[in-house]
Every structure is written in C-alpha cells, then in structure tokens.
Scaffold this motif. Structure first.
Motif, PDB file in Angstrom:
ATOM      1  N   ASN A 291       0.986  -1.310  -0.033  1.00  0.00           N
ATOM      2  CA  ASN A 291       0.047  -0.013  -0.107  1.00  0.00           C
ATOM      3  C   ASN A 291       0.840   1.356  -0.096  1.00  0.00           C
ATOM      4  OD1 ASN A 291       1.025   0.130   2.757  1.00  0.00           O
ATOM      5  ND2 ASN A 291      -1.084   0.130   3.570  1.00  0.00           N
ATOM      6  N   GLY A 292       2.288   1.130  -0.348  1.00  0.00           N
ATOM      7  CA  GLY A 292       3.172   2.288  -0.166  1.00  0.00           C
ATOM      8  C   GLY A 292       3.878   2.388   1.043  1.00  0.00           C
ATOM      9  N   ALA A 293       3.482   1.772   1.965  1.00  0.00           N
ATOM     10  CA  ALA A 293       4.129   1.622   3.307  1.00  0.00           C
ATOM     11  C   ALA A 293       4.697   0.043   3.498  1.00  0.00           C
ATOM     12  CB  ALA A 293       3.577   2.514   4.443  1.00  0.00           C
ATOM     13  N   LYS A 294       3.499  -0.593   3.338  1.00  0.00           N
ATOM     14  CA  LYS A 294       3.851  -1.943   3.756  1.00  0.00           C
ATOM     15  C   LYS A 294       3.071  -2.857   3.071  1.00  0.00           C
ATOM     16  CE  LYS A 294       0.334  -1.489   7.611  1.00  0.00           C
ATOM     17  NZ  LYS A 294       0.058  -1.794   8.911  1.00  0.00           N
ATOM     18  N   SER A 295       3.375  -4.316   3.201  1.00  0.00           N
ATOM     19  CA  SER A 295       2.505  -5.261   2.568  1.00  0.00           C
ATOM     20  C   SER A 295       1.324  -5.860   3.544  1.00  0.00           C
ATOM     21  CB  SER A 295       3.373  -6.547   2.264  1.00  0.00           C
ATOM     22  OG  SER A 295       4.415  -6.131   1.220  1.00  0.00           O
ATOM     23  N   LEU A 296       0.215  -6.059   3.111  1.00  0.00           N
ATOM     24  CA  LEU A 296      -0.922  -6.419   3.912  1.00  0.00           C
ATOM     25  C   LEU A 296      -1.960  -7.197   2.837  1.00  0.00           C
ATOM     26  CD1 LEU A 296      -3.296  -3.598   4.021  1.00  0.00           C
ATOM     27  CD2 LEU A 296      -1.325  -3.437   2.833  1.00  0.00           C
ATOM     28  N   GLY A 297      -2.589  -8.022   3.718  1.00  0.00           N
ATOM     29  CA  GLY A 297      -3.771  -8.973   3.048  1.00  0.00           C
ATOM     30  C   GLY A 297      -3.109 -10.107   2.687  1.00  0.00           C
ATOM     31  N   PRO A 298      -3.974 -11.124   2.238  1.00  0.00           N
ATOM     32  CA  PRO A 298      -3.605 -12.603   1.711  1.00  0.00           C
ATOM     33  C   PRO A 298      -2.754 -12.687   0.522  1.00  0.00           C
ATOM     34  CG  PRO A 298      -5.773 -12.127   0.969  1.00  0.00           C
ATOM     35  CD  PRO A 298      -5.366 -10.789   1.578  1.00  0.00           C
ATOM     36  N   PHE A 299      -2.416 -13.883   0.261  1.00  0.00           N
ATOM     37  CA  PHE A 299      -1.646 -14.312  -1.071  1.00  0.00           C
ATOM     38  C   PHE A 299      -2.445 -13.841  -2.231  1.00  0.00           C
ATOM     39  CE2 PHE A 299      -1.572 -17.544  -4.444  1.00  0.00           C
ATOM     40  CZ  PHE A 299      -0.457 -17.195  -4.772  1.00  0.00           C
ATOM     41  N   SER A 300      -1.979 -13.221  -3.038  1.00  0.00           N
ATOM     42  CA  SER A 300      -2.853 -12.633  -4.244  1.00  0.00           C
ATOM     43  C   SER A 300      -2.393 -13.525  -5.541  1.00  0.00           C
ATOM     44  CB  SER A 300      -2.520 -11.065  -4.976  1.00  0.00           C
ATOM     45  OG  SER A 300      -2.853 -10.767  -6.029  1.00  0.00           O
ATOM     46  N   ILE A 301      -3.293 -14.276  -6.301  1.00  0.00           N
ATOM     47  CA  ILE A 301      -3.002 -15.045  -7.423  1.00  0.00           C
ATOM     48  C   ILE A 301      -2.449 -14.275  -8.526  1.00  0.00           C
ATOM     49  CG2 ILE A 301      -5.270 -15.272  -8.073  1.00  0.00           C
ATOM     50  CD1 ILE A 301      -2.576 -17.641  -8.518  1.00  0.00           C
ATOM     51  N   ALA A 302      -3.121 -13.120  -8.737  1.00  0.00           N
ATOM     52  CA  ALA A 302      -2.615 -12.163  -9.639  1.00  0.00           C
ATOM     53  C   ALA A 302      -1.141 -11.572  -9.523  1.00  0.00           C
ATOM     54  CB  ALA A 302      -3.676 -10.770 -10.012  1.00  0.00           C
ATOM     55  N   SER A 303      -0.926 -11.553  -8.314  1.00  0.00           N
ATOM     56  CA  SER A 303       0.537 -10.869  -8.140  1.00  0.00           C
ATOM     57  C   SER A 303       1.178 -12.117  -8.366  1.00  0.00           C
ATOM     58  CB  SER A 303       0.712 -10.447  -6.684  1.00  0.00           C
ATOM     59  OG  SER A 303       1.822 -10.226  -6.392  1.00  0.00           O
ATOM     60  N   PHE A 304       1.023 -13.271  -8.023  1.00  0.00           N
ATOM     61  CA  PHE A 304       1.886 -14.528  -8.246  1.00  0.00           C
ATOM     62  C   PHE A 304       2.064 -14.663  -9.738  1.00  0.00           C
ATOM     63  CE2 PHE A 304       2.159 -18.826  -9.581  1.00  0.00           C
ATOM     64  CZ  PHE A 304       3.181 -19.313  -8.633  1.00  0.00           C
ATOM     65  N   GLU A 305       1.003 -14.439 -10.550  1.00  0.00           N
ATOM     66  CA  GLU A 305       1.174 -14.703 -12.168  1.00  0.00           C
ATOM     67  C   GLU A 305       2.156 -13.607 -12.677  1.00  0.00           C
ATOM     68  OE1 GLU A 305      -3.412 -16.454 -12.529  1.00  0.00           O
ATOM     69  OE2 GLU A 305      -3.070 -14.484 -13.103  1.00  0.00           O
ATOM     70  N   PHE A 306       1.924 -12.234 -12.154  1.00  0.00           N
ATOM     71  CA  PHE A 306       2.813 -11.251 -13.000  1.00  0.00           C
ATOM     72  C   PHE A 306       4.077 -11.232 -12.217  1.00  0.00           C
ATOM     73  CE2 PHE A 306       3.907  -6.911 -13.243  1.00  0.00           C
ATOM     74  CZ  PHE A 306       3.519  -6.269 -14.570  1.00  0.00           C
ATOM     75  N   VAL A 307       4.585 -11.354 -11.200  1.00  0.00           N
ATOM     76  CA  VAL A 307       5.657 -11.224 -10.436  1.00  0.00           C
ATOM     77  C   VAL A 307       6.652 -12.764 -11.080  1.00  0.00           C
ATOM     78  CG1 VAL A 307       7.228 -11.168  -8.437  1.00  0.00           C
ATOM     79  CG2 VAL A 307       4.946  -9.849  -8.500  1.00  0.00           C
ATOM     80  N   THR A 308       6.085 -13.576 -10.833  1.00  0.00           N
ATOM     81  CA  THR A 308       6.708 -14.867 -11.109  1.00  0.00           C
ATOM     82  C   THR A 308       7.143 -14.902 -12.746  1.00  0.00           C
ATOM     83  OG1 THR A 308       4.906 -16.372 -11.320  1.00  0.00           O
ATOM     84  CG2 THR A 308       6.064 -16.404  -9.247  1.00  0.00           C
ATOM     85  N   SER A 309       6.320 -14.558 -13.266  1.00  0.00           N
ATOM     86  CA  SER A 309       6.433 -14.355 -15.165  1.00  0.00           C
ATOM     87  C   SER A 309       7.514 -13.465 -15.266  1.00  0.00           C
ATOM     88  CB  SER A 309       5.114 -13.954 -15.619  1.00  0.00           C
ATOM     89  OG  SER A 309       4.120 -15.209 -15.511  1.00  0.00           O
ATOM     90  N   GLY A 310       7.383 -12.386 -14.667  1.00  0.00           N
ATOM     91  CA  GLY A 310       8.320 -11.326 -14.985  1.00  0.00           C
ATOM     92  C   GLY A 310       9.638 -11.770 -14.510  1.00  0.00           C
ATOM     93  N   ILE A 311      10.139 -12.229 -13.240  1.00  0.00           N
ATOM     94  CA  ILE A 311      11.046 -12.500 -12.779  1.00  0.00           C
ATOM     95  C   ILE A 311      11.706 -13.611 -13.572  1.00  0.00           C
ATOM     96  CG2 ILE A 311      12.486 -13.213 -10.712  1.00  0.00           C
ATOM     97  CD1 ILE A 311      10.582 -11.485  -9.059  1.00  0.00           C
ATOM     98  N   SER A 312      10.906 -14.615 -13.807  1.00  0.00           N
ATOM     99  CA  SER A 312      11.553 -15.986 -14.255  1.00  0.00           C
ATOM    100  C   SER A 312      11.930 -15.699 -15.847  1.00  0.00           C
ATOM    101  CB  SER A 312      10.363 -16.877 -14.299  1.00  0.00           C
ATOM    102  OG  SER A 312       9.618 -16.653 -14.998  1.00  0.00           O
ATOM    103  N   ALA A 313      11.496 -14.619 -16.315  1.00  0.00           N
ATOM    104  CA  ALA A 313      11.716 -14.350 -17.977  1.00  0.00           C
ATOM    105  C   ALA A 313      13.020 -13.538 -17.963  1.00  0.00           C
ATOM    106  CB  ALA A 313      10.685 -13.584 -18.691  1.00  0.00           C
ATOM    107  N   ASN A 314      13.436 -13.068 -16.714  1.00  0.00           N
ATOM    108  CA  ASN A 314      14.372 -12.001 -16.693  1.00  0.00           C
ATOM    109  C   ASN A 314      15.546 -12.487 -15.550  1.00  0.00           C
ATOM    110  OD1 ASN A 314      13.512  -9.634 -18.937  1.00  0.00           O
ATOM    111  ND2 ASN A 314      11.881 -10.153 -17.500  1.00  0.00           N
ATOM    112  N   ILE A 315      15.507 -13.808 -15.276  1.00  0.00           N
ATOM    113  CA  ILE A 315      16.320 -14.218 -14.191  1.00  0.00           C
ATOM    114  C   ILE A 315      17.904 -13.755 -13.972  1.00  0.00           C
ATOM    115  CG2 ILE A 315      16.928 -16.265 -15.253  1.00  0.00           C
ATOM    116  CD1 ILE A 315      15.708 -15.668 -11.566  1.00  0.00           C
TER     117      ILE A 315
END
Length: 367
Positions: A291-315
C-alpha cells in the motif's frame, strides 16, 4: 448429417468391454501385478475408515456397487480410472494392499455400520483380543461377490481414458488440482513426483503462505504447474480459448507427453532461482498487496502470475541486481500494466495472458 458422422467417427475411437468379475479374481489380478490402482492416488482421495467399512458392508449384504472403470494399457495391465478407493479398500481389508512406497499397508479393521453394527472390530483373518475375525464361510462369500467392470480396450484412442477420468470425477469431492494430480499420475508418474517434490521447496513455501484448506486441496501443486505453464506461454494478449482451469489441464497433459527428468517443460533450476530471489528479498510478502508503506492482506494469485512471470523471464538480470527487486515488486501494485488487467472484473481467460506478457516487459529493466 454432420452429427451422425461425428458420432460414427468418435465411436470408432473408443472400444469397450464390460463384464462382472469375482473379488477373488480381482485379488489374483492385483497380486500378479495385472491391475494398477495407482497407490499415489491415496494421497489425493480421502476415504475414512467409516466409508471403507460401509463398502465392506455393501459387499456382505449384496448392495449394488458402482462399476469399476479401467483402461487396458498396451502391455495388457489394467489402469483403474474410477474405483481406486473401492478396490484399495478391498485389498487393504484382505491385507494385500501396498502403498506408493510398495510397503504392505496395515490390514483394515472394520467399524460398526448402519445395517451391521456388529462389524465393529472385525478383521479379515487375524483375530484381535476379542477374537473378532471373519470365518472361512464369510471370506468365501466376499471372494465370490461380483464387481462390475467397464474396460476401455488398448486399441482405443490414447486420450480416451483421461477424458473419461475427467468426466467420471467431475462431480467428485476433489479439488481441481487433485483431479489434475490423478491425471498426471496416469500420464507421467515421474512428472507427478517432481511437481510434488518442487511444491515442498522451502523458499517457495516461505513466499507462498497458504491456509490449511488450500494446502489440503493441493493448491500448492497447482501453483507449481501455473509457474511452468506461464514460463512456457507463447500466445498473444488475446484471451485464452477456454476457461483457465481447462487450459492448465490441457497444458499439463501436453507437458506430460514431453517431460523427461531434468528436462523441459519443467525447468526446476528456473523455479529454484526465482523463488530463492523472492525469498531472500521479500519472503512472505512476495505476493501480498503493497500500500506504499507496507505489505498487507492475503496471497494474491494475480500478483503471483505477474511477479513470477516477469522475474523468471529475466532471471539473469535480477540475480545481478537483487537489491532492486523488492522496490520493483512493490511498484507492481501501482503499475497500469498490472492494475488494468487484474481485479474481480477481469476473468482469468483475459487476465492470465495479459499479465504474463506485460510482466515479461515490466521486469526487463531494473529502473
């Protein structure tokens, strides 16, 4: 007519037989290795002792039991498609069932049932302290009882048994991934074992905290498949041609046909490198909303899809610049590439391809 021609063509692809067999005959097939109940399924299907006792009660009382569906492999062995728990229960009660490690399972001791409460404490042939053991006559009655079999013969289309499994189990008490696991065991047990192993990697588990319910539904293994499905994605930004669950299952089936230990399409090294980076730099906040200051809430599947796709493609890039990774992941939550293609109003069919392709570009630079 088109419909009649389609029926005729498909009917020729599936060859079936059906006939009853005595439990004694089925026991002989099992002991000789001629029928495969896939003991790995026991970690997926969950019958309790009460359900098992009820099956034995039904056999004793002559209550009809649903047909067992099997597929004949090229070597003549029968693969059980539907009926794993029924057969496994019988084999365990008789004392011949072997688990996924080929160890003899403890024989089943029955509990009281609705119509036969006196079954409590009975076993097949080893008496307990109360002397409760089936008599010779009772054992003969069980072995003479008939089970109805439906057999898909080996000359049928090779996909027939997998399609049949999905249809037969579409209403079963299985999560989508548990059903996929069963398919994968039949398709390629080595790939199933590797996916199960990867799902227990410590870095992955630290980055993806899940509820007990999600853990029990094999969701962690689904995320492993999603990771590799994303990494192998070669489509466009247009939405997927089918619902995402079906798309993932279809990809898994194709991957199982190509899979070789330590080979594509399961790049274990890429998975390990990706989650090592995430664990070291974000830990359990890797896929939680920032939220700009800290991470909160549960696991996000959309975030998983975005972050892992981006990092793995540019490892290689992110292994060379790990200090910038956390801020880059945090920035995802305000990025239009992510926000405009996620959220409750965006279907997985549309979300997944767009997030994968956008992420590969978004994480292609450190700045």
């Amino acid at each position: 007519m088109l419909l009649e021609s389609q029926i005729a063509a498909k009917a020729k692809e599936i060859h079936t037989d059906g006939y009853p067999m005595s439990i004694g005959e089925v026991l002989s097939l099992y002991k000789d290795g001629d029928i495969d109940v896939h003991p790995e399924f026991q970690r997926i299907f969950r019958w309790n002792d009460s359900q098992k006792s009820s099956l034995i009660e039904s056999i004793l009382l002559g209550i009809p039991i649903p047909p067992i569906f099997v597929s004949q492999r090229p070597d003549g062995i029968w693969d059980v498609i539907d009926g794993v728990q029924r057969l496994s229960t019988i084999f365990q009660f008789v004392g011949v069932y072997r688990d996924h490690e080929d160890l003899l399972a403890p024989p089943l001791v029955l509990g009281a049932t609705e119509y036969l409460p006196a079954l409590e404490g009975y076993s097949w042939e080893v008496a307990n302290a109360e002397g409760k053991v089936f008599t010779d006559a009772m054992r003969r009655d069980v072995k003479r009882a008939k089970l109805e079999f439906r057999i898909i013969r080996k000359e049928s289309d090779e996909n027939a048994k997998y399609d049949l499994f999905q249809r037969l189990n579409s209403g079963a008490q299985l999560s989508p991934q548990e059903a996929r696991n069963c398919l994968l065991v039949m398709l390629n047990p080595d790939m199933y074992g590797r996916v199960a192993e990867i799902s227990e990697y410590a870095d992955f588990k630290e980055c993806v905290p899940l509820s007990d319910q999600k853990e029990s539904q094999a969701y962690r293994q689904e995320l492993v498949l999603r990771f590799f499905c994303q990494a192998n994605f070669s489509g466009s930004h247009t939405e997927l041609p089918m619902e995402y669950g079906e798309y993932l299952t279809r990809w898994m089936r194709e991957a199982a046909a190509e899979y070789e230990t330590d080979g594509s399409p399961i790049d274990v090294n890429l998975f390990d490198r990706t989650f090592r980076l995430l664990k070291e730099n974000l830990g359990e906040d890797a896929f939680r909303r920032f939220n700009g200051a800290k991470s909160l809430g549960p696991f996000s599947i959309a975030s998983f899809e975005f972050v892992t796709s981006g990092i793995s493609a540019n490892i290689d890039l992110w292994e060379a610049n790990p200090g910038s990774l956390a801020s880059r992941v945090h920035s995802v939550w305000t990025a239009s590439e992510f926000r405009e293609n996620s959220g409750t109003g965006v279907s997985p069919r549309r979300r997944v391809p767009r997030l994968i392709l956008n992420a590969r570009q978004y994480f292609s630079s450190v700045s």
